[in-house]
Design a protein around this motif. Structure first.
Motif, PDB file in Angstrom:
ATOM      1  N   THR A   2     -11.769   0.094   6.799  1.00 28.46           N
ATOM      2  CA  THR A   2     -11.223  -0.407   5.539  1.00 28.46           C
ATOM      3  C   THR A   2      -9.726  -0.129   5.467  1.00 28.46           C
ATOM      4  OG1 THR A   2     -11.563   1.653   4.349  1.00 28.46           O
ATOM      5  CG2 THR A   2     -13.431   0.097   4.399  1.00 28.46           C
ATOM      6  N   ASP A   3      -9.071  -0.799   4.502  1.00 28.66           N
ATOM      7  CA  ASP A   3      -7.642  -0.560   4.291  1.00 28.66           C
ATOM      8  C   ASP A   3      -7.368   0.910   4.009  1.00 28.66           C
ATOM      9  OD1 ASP A   3      -7.126  -3.225   4.668  1.00 28.66           O
ATOM     10  OD2 ASP A   3      -6.823  -3.672   2.541  1.00 28.66           O
ATOM     11  N   SER A   4      -8.206   1.534   3.184  1.00 32.76           N
ATOM     12  CA  SER A   4      -7.971   2.941   2.834  1.00 32.76           C
ATOM     13  C   SER A   4      -8.165   3.856   4.042  1.00 32.76           C
ATOM     14  CB  SER A   4      -8.859   3.373   1.667  1.00 32.76           C
ATOM     15  OG  SER A   4     -10.221   3.272   2.020  1.00 32.76           O
ATOM     16  N   GLU A   5      -9.097   3.524   4.929  1.00 31.53           N
ATOM     17  CA  GLU A   5      -9.266   4.322   6.147  1.00 31.53           C
ATOM     18  C   GLU A   5      -8.066   4.160   7.076  1.00 31.53           C
ATOM     19  OE1 GLU A   5     -14.099   4.433   6.663  1.00 31.53           O
ATOM     20  OE2 GLU A   5     -13.015   2.630   7.261  1.00 31.53           O
ATOM     21  N   LEU A   6      -7.540   2.964   7.173  1.00 33.28           N
ATOM     22  CA  LEU A   6      -6.352   2.755   7.993  1.00 33.28           C
ATOM     23  C   LEU A   6      -5.143   3.455   7.381  1.00 33.28           C
ATOM     24  CD1 LEU A   6      -5.190   1.508  10.534  1.00 33.28           C
ATOM     25  CD2 LEU A   6      -4.688  -0.548   9.214  1.00 33.28           C
ATOM     26  N   ASP A   7      -5.093   3.524   6.045  1.00 36.22           N
ATOM     27  CA  ASP A   7      -3.996   4.229   5.377  1.00 36.22           C
ATOM     28  C   ASP A   7      -3.939   5.692   5.804  1.00 36.22           C
ATOM     29  OD1 ASP A   7      -3.188   1.969   4.031  1.00 36.22           O
ATOM     30  OD2 ASP A   7      -4.129   2.533   2.122  1.00 36.22           O
ATOM     31  N   VAL A   8      -5.077   6.309   6.043  1.00 37.20           N
ATOM     32  CA  VAL A   8      -5.106   7.700   6.515  1.00 37.20           C
ATOM     33  C   VAL A   8      -4.414   7.785   7.876  1.00 37.20           C
ATOM     34  CG1 VAL A   8      -6.603   9.583   7.292  1.00 37.20           C
ATOM     35  CG2 VAL A   8      -7.161   8.323   5.200  1.00 37.20           C
ATOM     36  N   LEU A  12       0.048   9.105   8.835  1.00 35.78           N
ATOM     37  CA  LEU A  12       0.496  10.163   9.753  1.00 35.78           C
ATOM     38  C   LEU A  12       1.703   9.741  10.583  1.00 35.78           C
ATOM     39  CD1 LEU A  12      -3.006  11.308  11.059  1.00 35.78           C
ATOM     40  CD2 LEU A  12      -1.576  12.422   9.318  1.00 35.78           C
ATOM     41  N   LEU A  13       2.048   8.450  10.543  1.00 37.01           N
ATOM     42  CA  LEU A  13       3.110   7.923  11.398  1.00 37.01           C
ATOM     43  C   LEU A  13       4.480   8.044  10.742  1.00 37.01           C
ATOM     44  CD1 LEU A  13       1.351   4.621  12.527  1.00 37.01           C
ATOM     45  CD2 LEU A  13       1.409   6.817  13.728  1.00 37.01           C
ATOM     46  N   ASP A  14       5.473   8.249  11.562  1.00 36.66           N
ATOM     47  CA  ASP A  14       6.867   8.189  11.139  1.00 36.66           C
ATOM     48  C   ASP A  14       7.601   7.430  12.237  1.00 36.66           C
ATOM     49  OD1 ASP A  14       9.087   8.590   9.561  1.00 36.66           O
ATOM     50  OD2 ASP A  14       9.520  10.579  10.368  1.00 36.66           O
ATOM     51  N   TYR A  15       8.202   6.328  11.888  1.00 34.00           N
ATOM     52  CA  TYR A  15       8.776   5.438  12.889  1.00 34.00           C
ATOM     53  C   TYR A  15      10.161   4.990  12.445  1.00 34.00           C
ATOM     54  CZ  TYR A  15       6.179   2.654   9.502  1.00 34.00           C
ATOM     55  OH  TYR A  15       5.643   2.161   8.342  1.00 34.00           O
ATOM     56  N   PRO A  16      10.974   4.488  13.384  1.00 31.75           N
ATOM     57  CA  PRO A  16      12.323   4.050  13.019  1.00 31.75           C
ATOM     58  C   PRO A  16      12.290   2.862  12.062  1.00 31.75           C
ATOM     59  CG  PRO A  16      12.050   4.099  15.416  1.00 31.75           C
ATOM     60  CD  PRO A  16      10.707   4.319  14.809  1.00 31.75           C
TER      61      PRO A  16
END
Length: 165
Positions: A2-8, A12-16
């Motif tokens: 689900t969208d909410s599972e992908l949001d988790v 966690l990502l930090d990208y340029p």
């Protein structure tokens, strides 16, 4: 998933973050973009994803080239200019920055520490974003003084986006 599972996961990502610019039919546009990455080594290719709700997308779909710019963490004001809401997209962001026209009149921001202009090879529908596959054709000179601290997604939290995704 689900969208909410992908949001988790994506939380966690930090990208340029990048400023992407386009020019077509006498119009210029630019926006702050987080969905972008090199996607091939041989040949070198780069993919930029633009929201279909964004004015930059509307100009880019008619453009033959796009400019892709990296910013430093100290350039949050520049990120805000290209990433926040504008008055019905009528604000000329380029009147507020130093820039020059490069290949196919593509605007290049003079204050960006690194940039490239890429020829649009293909456009790919990804849903609410369209991917622009770019063949780099021109790039900025090497960054003096080594690798700068780049503006990352976490540095832009709290920035009011110009348009919903």
């Amino acid at each position: 998933m689900t969208d909410s599972e992908l949001d988790v996961f994506t939380g966690l990502l930090d990208y340029p973050m990048y400023v992407v610019t386009a020019a077509a039919d006498g119009e210029r546009a630019g926006c702050l973009v987080g969905f972008a990455s090199q996607c091939s080594i041989h040949p070198v290719r780069f993919m930029v994803w633009l929201s279909t709700a964004n004015r930059t997308y509307r100009v880019a779909r008619r453009a033959t080239h796009l400019g892709v710019h990296l910013l430093t963490r100290e350039q949050r004001a520049l990120a805000r200019l290209f990433g926040s809401r504008t008055a019905d997209d009528d604000v000329d962001k380029f009147a507020q920055v130093a820039w020059e026209a490069r290949q196919a009149e593509t605007p290049v921001l003079r204050d960006a520490p690194a940039w490239f202009v890429g020829r649009v090879r293909e456009r790919i529908d990804g849903g609410d974003h369209v991917g622009f596959l770019l063949d780099p054709v021109e790039e900025s000179p090497p960054v003096p003084g080594g690798r700068p601290r780049l503006l990352m997604f976490d540095d832009t939290r709290g920035l009011e986006p110009g348009h919903p995704a």
